[in-house]
Design a protein around this motif. Structure first.
Motif, PDB file in Angstrom:
ATOM      1  N   UNK A   1     -19.836 105.569  -4.043  1.00 35.85           N
ATOM      2  CA  UNK A   1     -20.331 104.590  -5.412  1.00 35.85           C
ATOM      3  C   UNK A   1     -21.736 103.442  -5.215  1.00 35.85           C
ATOM      4  N   UNK A   2     -21.961 103.665  -4.431  1.00 37.60           N
ATOM      5  CA  UNK A   2     -23.171 103.325  -3.870  1.00 37.60           C
ATOM      6  C   UNK A   2     -24.083 103.339  -4.740  1.00 37.60           C
ATOM      7  N   UNK A   3     -24.428 104.849  -4.156  1.00 35.99           N
ATOM      8  CA  UNK A   3     -25.181 106.367  -4.446  1.00 35.99           C
ATOM      9  C   UNK A   3     -25.587 106.450  -5.880  1.00 35.99           C
ATOM     10  N   UNK A   4     -23.773 106.243  -6.660  1.00 31.86           N
ATOM     11  CA  UNK A   4     -24.149 106.102  -7.907  1.00 31.86           C
ATOM     12  C   UNK A   4     -25.073 105.235  -8.437  1.00 31.86           C
TER      13      UNK A   4
ATOM     14  N   UNK B   1     -27.356 103.204  -7.814  1.00 22.73           N
ATOM     15  CA  UNK B   1     -28.549 103.110  -7.404  1.00 22.73           C
ATOM     16  C   UNK B   1     -29.155 104.383  -8.800  1.00 22.73           C
ATOM     17  N   UNK B   2     -28.329 105.425  -8.746  1.00 24.25           N
ATOM     18  CA  UNK B   2     -29.216 106.633  -9.313  1.00 24.25           C
ATOM     19  C   UNK B   2     -28.966 105.763 -10.401  1.00 24.25           C
ATOM     20  N   UNK B   3     -27.611 105.012 -11.085  1.00 26.12           N
ATOM     21  CA  UNK B   3     -27.884 104.522 -12.611  1.00 26.12           C
ATOM     22  C   UNK B   3     -29.125 103.410 -12.682  1.00 26.12           C
ATOM     23  N   UNK B   4     -29.413 102.599 -11.259  1.00 19.37           N
ATOM     24  CA  UNK B   4     -30.243 102.068 -11.374  1.00 19.37           C
ATOM     25  C   UNK B   4     -31.659 103.098 -11.583  1.00 19.37           C
ATOM     26  N   UNK B   5     -32.121 103.987 -10.849  1.00 20.30           N
ATOM     27  CA  UNK B   5     -32.929 104.412 -10.892  1.00 20.30           C
ATOM     28  C   UNK B   5     -33.724 104.731 -12.329  1.00 20.30           C
ATOM     29  N   UNK B   6     -32.282 105.052 -13.165  1.00 23.08           N
ATOM     30  CA  UNK B   6     -32.985 105.530 -14.653  1.00 23.08           C
ATOM     31  C   UNK B   6     -32.652 104.665 -15.262  1.00 23.08           C
ATOM     32  N   UNK B   7     -31.800 103.429 -14.734  1.00 27.60           N
ATOM     33  CA  UNK B   7     -33.188 102.483 -15.912  1.00 27.60           C
ATOM     34  C   UNK B   7     -34.047 101.504 -15.504  1.00 27.60           C
ATOM     35  N   UNK B   8     -34.851 101.776 -14.907  1.00 29.39           N
ATOM     36  CA  UNK B   8     -35.385 101.233 -14.086  1.00 29.39           C
ATOM     37  C   UNK B   8     -37.097 102.176 -14.638  1.00 29.39           C
TER      38      UNK B   8
ATOM     39  N   UNK C   1     -25.599  93.498  -9.460  1.00 34.91           N
ATOM     40  CA  UNK C   1     -24.057  92.284  -9.265  1.00 34.91           C
ATOM     41  C   UNK C   1     -22.953  93.870  -9.139  1.00 34.91           C
ATOM     42  N   UNK C   2     -22.864  94.497  -9.698  1.00 35.12           N
ATOM     43  CA  UNK C   2     -21.767  95.275  -9.446  1.00 35.12           C
ATOM     44  C   UNK C   2     -20.886  95.968  -8.233  1.00 35.12           C
ATOM     45  N   UNK C   3     -22.834  96.534  -8.005  1.00 37.05           N
ATOM     46  CA  UNK C   3     -22.439  97.126  -6.864  1.00 37.05           C
ATOM     47  C   UNK C   3     -22.487  96.841  -4.858  1.00 37.05           C
ATOM     48  N   UNK C   4     -22.958  95.325  -5.387  1.00 42.28           N
ATOM     49  CA  UNK C   4     -23.006  94.373  -4.027  1.00 42.28           C
ATOM     50  C   UNK C   4     -21.436  94.315  -3.143  1.00 42.28           C
ATOM     51  N   UNK C   5     -20.939  94.216  -3.662  1.00 40.63           N
ATOM     52  CA  UNK C   5     -19.061  94.357  -2.841  1.00 40.63           C
ATOM     53  C   UNK C   5     -19.103  96.135  -2.295  1.00 40.63           C
TER      54      UNK C   5
END
Length: 58
Positions: free
Chosen positions: A32-35, A37-44, A12-16
């Motif tokens: 910011x999107x790339x960062x 997505x990297x955080x998303x990958x780590x959490x996943x 939700x925070x990356x959507x904008x």
């Protein structure tokens, strides 16, 4: 379940920034999107490890 909630918040925070990057060609938003997505990958990956561990302890 806590980490899954964090994933939803992160998306939700990356959507904008995704909108700004793809629709307005804003390069800084792309960074910011790339960062995000990297955080998303780590959490996943962390969730995957927890699921595997819980599955294997049964």
């Amino acid at each position: 379940m806590e980490k899954f909630g964090k994933i939803k918040e992160l998306i939700a925070s990356v959507e904008a920034d995704v909108e700004k990057f793809y629709n307005a060609n804003n390069g800084a938003a792309g960074t910011r999107v790339r960062k995000g997505m990297q955080d998303l990958k780590t959490l996943a990956q962390e969730i995957r490890a927890e699921v595997t561990e819980k599955k294997n302890t049964k």
